[in-house]
Scaffold this active site. Structure first.
Site, PDB file in Angstrom:
ATOM      1  N   ASP A  85       0.826  -1.220   0.000  1.00 54.58           N
ATOM      2  CA  ASP A  85       0.000   0.000   0.000  1.00 54.58           C
ATOM      3  C   ASP A  85       0.855   1.264   0.000  1.00 54.58           C
ATOM      4  OD1 ASP A  85       0.980   0.087   2.579  1.00 54.58           O
ATOM      5  OD2 ASP A  85      -0.976   0.080   3.567  1.00 54.58           O
ATOM      6  N   HIS A 107       3.357   1.999   2.119  1.00 54.13           N
ATOM      7  CA  HIS A 107       3.889   2.477   3.397  1.00 54.13           C
ATOM      8  C   HIS A 107       5.403   2.261   3.497  1.00 54.13           C
ATOM      9  CE1 HIS A 107       3.008  -1.683   5.458  1.00 54.13           C
ATOM     10  NE2 HIS A 107       4.258  -1.646   5.078  1.00 54.13           N
TER      11      HIS A 107
END
Ligand code: PGA
Length: 259
Positions: free
Chosen positions: A135, A137
């Site tokens: 995602d 991160h």
């Protein structure tokens, strides 16, 4: 621009990052390393095991990026345990010089402040290893994280919990929160080395390297850093639009320029 290096395999990436770390420790035996967990940094630690064998690393200091909140520090999947078993013991570091955020602190906000303070007192991190989540991160700075954020508690996205469920008996056991260095904390390290391997990371890598700067893709924060090296394997590079340019730049890299 971050330097982008595309290599055939994770082992090749491990050798490059391992060389950079060994060179740093050769120049500064008490250097401060920023260490990461997950599958991604394992080839680096494998490389360092042999590269550092027989060398005095007793003064090396290290700070982990993050720690789960809500599991015991002696749980086999706590980052305290993982750093101990994958970094501190195999590389022969001095345990008292290796720190992991205290995810079990009664006062997590205070523990977070103290962690940033400890990094500052150590003189800052010389080289920070980073993976990237599917995602986008880095650390556990999930989408929406402020680029100025400091170490603090974050809620893990459902996608991150699914990605990490492979380390636990079931997804229900994956913690929902973590104490993580903030993006602002990470950006203070003097050299960032971000690694990514495999097709599952290709989209996040493309968004991080070629998309617009956005809190929605926290890894885009690396563009705010003056010295960032990104090392990806063929598969993780598969969606990069300017891949041939990065290969051209690396092929023409001046011999005097290290990582
Ligand atoms: P991984 O995790 O290395 O296990 O893929 C990377 C990350 O979530 O930062």
């Amino acid at each position: 621009m971050a330097e982008i290096i595309i290599v055939p395999t994770p082992e090749d990436a491990g050798r490059l990052a391992g060389t950079a770390i060994a060179d740093l420790l050769g120049a500064r035996p008490d250097a401060v390393l920023g260490v990461a967990t997950g599958s991604t940094p394992l080839p680096v630690y494998d490389d360092l095991r042999t590269r550092l064998a027989g060398r005095d690393v007793s003064r090396v200091r290290a700070f982990a990026l993050d720690e789960y909140v809500g599991i015991d520090r002696d749980h086999p999947e706590s980052y305290h345990s993982i750093i101990q078993n994958q970094v501190t013991l195999p590389l022969g570091l001095t345990p008292s010089l290796v720190r992991v955020p205290d995810g079990q602190a009664a006062d997590l906000e205070r523990a977070a402040l103290e962690y940033d303070e400890a990094i500052r007192k150590a003189g800052g991190i010389d080289l920070q290893l980073l993976g990237i989540g599917s995602d986008g991160h880095i650390g556990f700075n999930e989408p929406g994280s402020s680029f100025a954020s400091r170490t603090r508690v974050k809620t893990l996205t459902p996608q991150t919990r699914e990605d990490n469920a492979r380390f636990f008996a079931s997804i229900d056991e994956v913690p929902r929160h973590a104490l993580t260095q903030g993006l602002g904390t990470i950006l203070e390290a003097r050299h960032l080395v971000l690694l990514a391997f495999g097709e599952a990371k290709a989209e996040a890598v493309a968004l991080a390297l070629e998309g617009p700067l956005s809190a929605r893709v926290p890894a885009t924060a690396i563009h705010l850093h003056p010295h960032c090296t990104v090392i990806v394997d063929d598969q993780a590079a598969s969606r990069l639009a300017d891949r041939s340019f990065y290969e051209y730049v690396f092929a023409n890299k001046p011999a005097w320029q290290g990582l």
